[in-house]
Motif scaffolding. Structure first.
Motif, PDB file in Angstrom:
ATOM      1  N   GLU A 105     -17.844   6.508   2.635  1.00 26.02           N
ATOM      2  CA  GLU A 105     -16.868   5.423   2.487  1.00 26.02           C
ATOM      3  C   GLU A 105     -16.047   5.669   1.228  1.00 26.02           C
ATOM      4  O   GLU A 105     -16.585   5.878   0.139  1.00 26.02           O
ATOM      5  CB  GLU A 105     -17.564   4.063   2.418  1.00 26.02           C
ATOM      6  N   THR A 106     -14.745   5.629   1.392  1.00 30.96           N
ATOM      7  CA  THR A 106     -13.811   5.807   0.276  1.00 30.96           C
ATOM      8  C   THR A 106     -12.762   4.713   0.358  1.00 30.96           C
ATOM      9  O   THR A 106     -12.254   4.408   1.456  1.00 30.96           O
ATOM     10  CB  THR A 106     -13.133   7.186   0.328  1.00 30.96           C
ATOM     11  N   ALA A 107     -12.397   4.125  -0.783  1.00 31.97           N
ATOM     12  CA  ALA A 107     -11.424   3.026  -0.774  1.00 31.97           C
ATOM     13  C   ALA A 107     -10.531   3.118  -1.994  1.00 31.97           C
ATOM     14  O   ALA A 107     -10.886   3.720  -3.016  1.00 31.97           O
ATOM     15  CB  ALA A 107     -12.145   1.686  -0.724  1.00 31.97           C
ATOM     16  N   ALA A 108      -9.360   2.486  -1.895  1.00 31.49           N
ATOM     17  CA  ALA A 108      -8.396   2.431  -2.994  1.00 31.49           C
ATOM     18  C   ALA A 108      -8.068   0.978  -3.288  1.00 31.49           C
ATOM     19  O   ALA A 108      -7.985   0.149  -2.365  1.00 31.49           O
ATOM     20  CB  ALA A 108      -7.128   3.202  -2.632  1.00 31.49           C
ATOM     21  N   TRP A 109      -7.876   0.655  -4.559  1.00 33.45           N
ATOM     22  CA  TRP A 109      -7.560  -0.714  -4.944  1.00 33.45           C
ATOM     23  C   TRP A 109      -6.104  -1.012  -4.646  1.00 33.45           C
ATOM     24  O   TRP A 109      -5.209  -0.261  -4.984  1.00 33.45           O
ATOM     25  CB  TRP A 109      -7.840  -0.929  -6.428  1.00 33.45           C
ATOM     26  N   ASN A 110      -5.879  -2.163  -4.000  1.00 34.48           N
ATOM     27  CA  ASN A 110      -4.534  -2.622  -3.671  1.00 34.48           C
ATOM     28  C   ASN A 110      -4.145  -3.688  -4.691  1.00 34.48           C
ATOM     29  O   ASN A 110      -4.697  -4.791  -4.698  1.00 34.48           O
ATOM     30  CB  ASN A 110      -4.498  -3.203  -2.249  1.00 34.48           C
ATOM     31  N   SER A 111      -3.200  -3.354  -5.583  1.00 38.25           N
ATOM     32  CA  SER A 111      -2.832  -4.265  -6.666  1.00 38.25           C
ATOM     33  C   SER A 111      -2.110  -5.508  -6.156  1.00 38.25           C
ATOM     34  O   SER A 111      -2.111  -6.549  -6.837  1.00 38.25           O
ATOM     35  CB  SER A 111      -1.940  -3.536  -7.682  1.00 38.25           C
ATOM     36  N   GLU A 112      -1.505  -5.439  -4.996  1.00 44.10           N
ATOM     37  CA  GLU A 112      -0.789  -6.608  -4.469  1.00 44.10           C
ATOM     38  C   GLU A 112      -1.757  -7.604  -3.846  1.00 44.10           C
ATOM     39  O   GLU A 112      -1.663  -8.810  -4.089  1.00 44.10           O
ATOM     40  CB  GLU A 112       0.252  -6.165  -3.445  1.00 44.10           C
ATOM     41  N   THR A 113      -2.672  -7.112  -3.060  1.00 37.92           N
ATOM     42  CA  THR A 113      -3.621  -8.009  -2.391  1.00 37.92           C
ATOM     43  C   THR A 113      -4.866  -8.269  -3.224  1.00 37.92           C
ATOM     44  O   THR A 113      -5.694  -9.111  -2.859  1.00 37.92           O
ATOM     45  CB  THR A 113      -4.040  -7.414  -1.041  1.00 37.92           C
ATOM     46  N   LYS A 114      -5.003  -7.532  -4.337  1.00 35.59           N
ATOM     47  CA  LYS A 114      -6.177  -7.644  -5.205  1.00 35.59           C
ATOM     48  C   LYS A 114      -7.471  -7.420  -4.402  1.00 35.59           C
ATOM     49  O   LYS A 114      -8.466  -8.139  -4.549  1.00 35.59           O
ATOM     50  CB  LYS A 114      -6.234  -9.022  -5.883  1.00 35.59           C
ATOM     51  N   SER A 115      -7.440  -6.374  -3.593  1.00 32.53           N
ATOM     52  CA  SER A 115      -8.614  -6.071  -2.762  1.00 32.53           C
ATOM     53  C   SER A 115      -8.672  -4.573  -2.517  1.00 32.53           C
ATOM     54  O   SER A 115      -7.748  -3.820  -2.852  1.00 32.53           O
ATOM     55  CB  SER A 115      -8.527  -6.829  -1.430  1.00 32.53           C
ATOM     56  N   TRP A 116      -9.777  -4.135  -1.909  1.00 32.48           N
ATOM     57  CA  TRP A 116      -9.976  -2.723  -1.621  1.00 32.48           C
ATOM     58  C   TRP A 116      -9.478  -2.394  -0.216  1.00 32.48           C
ATOM     59  O   TRP A 116      -9.753  -3.120   0.726  1.00 32.48           O
ATOM     60  CB  TRP A 116     -11.455  -2.351  -1.727  1.00 32.48           C
ATOM     61  N   ASP A 117      -8.747  -1.287  -0.108  1.00 39.20           N
ATOM     62  CA  ASP A 117      -8.320  -0.771   1.186  1.00 39.20           C
ATOM     63  C   ASP A 117      -9.128   0.477   1.504  1.00 39.20           C
ATOM     64  O   ASP A 117      -9.137   1.444   0.711  1.00 39.20           O
ATOM     65  CB  ASP A 117      -6.827  -0.411   1.173  1.00 39.20           C
ATOM     66  N   LEU A 118      -9.831   0.445   2.634  1.00 38.71           N
ATOM     67  CA  LEU A 118     -10.588   1.623   3.032  1.00 38.71           C
ATOM     68  C   LEU A 118      -9.645   2.758   3.393  1.00 38.71           C
ATOM     69  O   LEU A 118      -8.592   2.546   4.012  1.00 38.71           O
ATOM     70  CB  LEU A 118     -11.491   1.290   4.215  1.00 38.71           C
ATOM     71  N   LEU A 119     -10.008   3.966   2.985  1.00 36.93           N
ATOM     72  CA  LEU A 119      -9.180   5.138   3.241  1.00 36.93           C
ATOM     73  C   LEU A 119      -9.784   5.962   4.360  1.00 36.93           C
ATOM     74  O   LEU A 119     -11.003   5.935   4.592  1.00 36.93           O
ATOM     75  CB  LEU A 119      -9.061   5.995   1.970  1.00 36.93           C
ATOM     76  N   GLY A 120      -8.898   6.706   5.016  1.00 44.92           N
ATOM     77  CA  GLY A 120      -9.359   7.550   6.099  1.00 44.92           C
ATOM     78  C   GLY A 120     -10.080   8.785   5.565  1.00 44.92           C
ATOM     79  O   GLY A 120     -10.120   9.063   4.366  1.00 44.92           O
TER      80      GLY A 120
END
Length: 256
Positions: free
Chosen positions: A210-225
């Motif tokens: 599992e790999t994710a990036a922080w989304n500064s607009e939504t203040k949440s983690w987006d899982l990456l492919g």
């Protein structure tokens, strides 16, 4: 008596008289010459003594002249030095006047610096809360220590201002570096986090599933492919100095 004999006796007497007279005259002349020689010798001695006095006076005069020129040179140097020192003193008096004016403003500055530092701490706290949440506990603890220093009577204002500036410098430095560390997610899972300045913040599970990036607009983690599994793992290894720095492709949150 024979006339011829009488004549010879008269001539002889005259000759003796002439000799005696000549000897007396010679003695008188010799005495006169000796007197003249003695007078000349005395005059020469007087002249020599006078010349020695003149030579001594000349030497003394020359020494006095040299000393006079030296005194004149020294006086010229002292006048130049005194003039320069007067300029220095004038500048120092100006600086003293400025210092006195500044000292008179210290109380006003002290009254203004405390509200300024409190505002700086509050602004820093707001920035940290709005920033990407890397090392959040550490950064919040730093802000708490700043507030404690402001309430501590044993901490001077200069020391308070110093630690506030150090906190600002630390936040600025975060934007110039990349850093990896291990921490837990809100759900309790232990993962590897990696920060790339302030343009990218990622996590990856230990098994890399599992790999994710922080989304500064939504203040949440987006899982990456899966395409970003290897690049993020590479970034973590580079941040931990386990491999050489290299180019890698990562998703970032571009400001709008």
């Amino acid at each position: 008596m024979d006339k011829a004999k009488v004549k010879r006796i008269a001539v002889s007497t005259a000759a003796v008289a002439a000799i005696l007279l000549g000897a007396t005259a010679a003695n008188a002349q010799e005495a006169q010459v000796k007197s003249i020689v003695d007078e000349v010798n005395a005059a020469n001695q007087i002249a020599q003594a006078s010349q020695q006095k003149i030579d001594g006076i000349n030497d003394a005069t020359e020494k006095l002249f040299v000393d006079y020129k030296s005194v004149l040179k020294t006086n010229a140097g002292l006048r130049a030095y005194n003039a320069q020192q007067r300029r220095v003193i004038s500048r120092q008096e100006e600086e003293i006047g400025k210092l006195k004016e500044s000292i008179g403003q210290i109380d006003e500055i002290k009254r203004q610096i405390t509200p300024l530092m409190l505002d700086m701490i509050e602004d820093l706290n707001e920035f940290v809360q709005a920033d990407i949440p890397f090392l959040l506990a550490e950064r919040e603890e730093r802000i708490a220590s700043l507030r404690e220093a402001m309430d501590n009577p044993n901490v001077s204002d200069p020391e308070r201002f110093r630690v506030v500036l150090e906190a600002y410098k630390a936040e600025v430095q975060y934007g110039r570096t990349y850093f990896a560390y291990e921490d837990t997610l809100p759900d309790g899972r232990s993962v590897n986090f990696v920060r790339l300045g302030r343009v990218g913040f990622y996590y990856q599970t230990k098994d890399t599933t599992e790999t994710a990036a922080w989304n500064s607009e939504t203040k949440s983690w987006d899982l990456l492919g899966a395409d970003f599994t290897t690049p993020v793992r590479q970034l973590i290894r580079m941040a931990l100095r386990r491999t050489q720095t290299d180019v890698t492709v990562l998703p970032i949150s571009a400001p709008k």
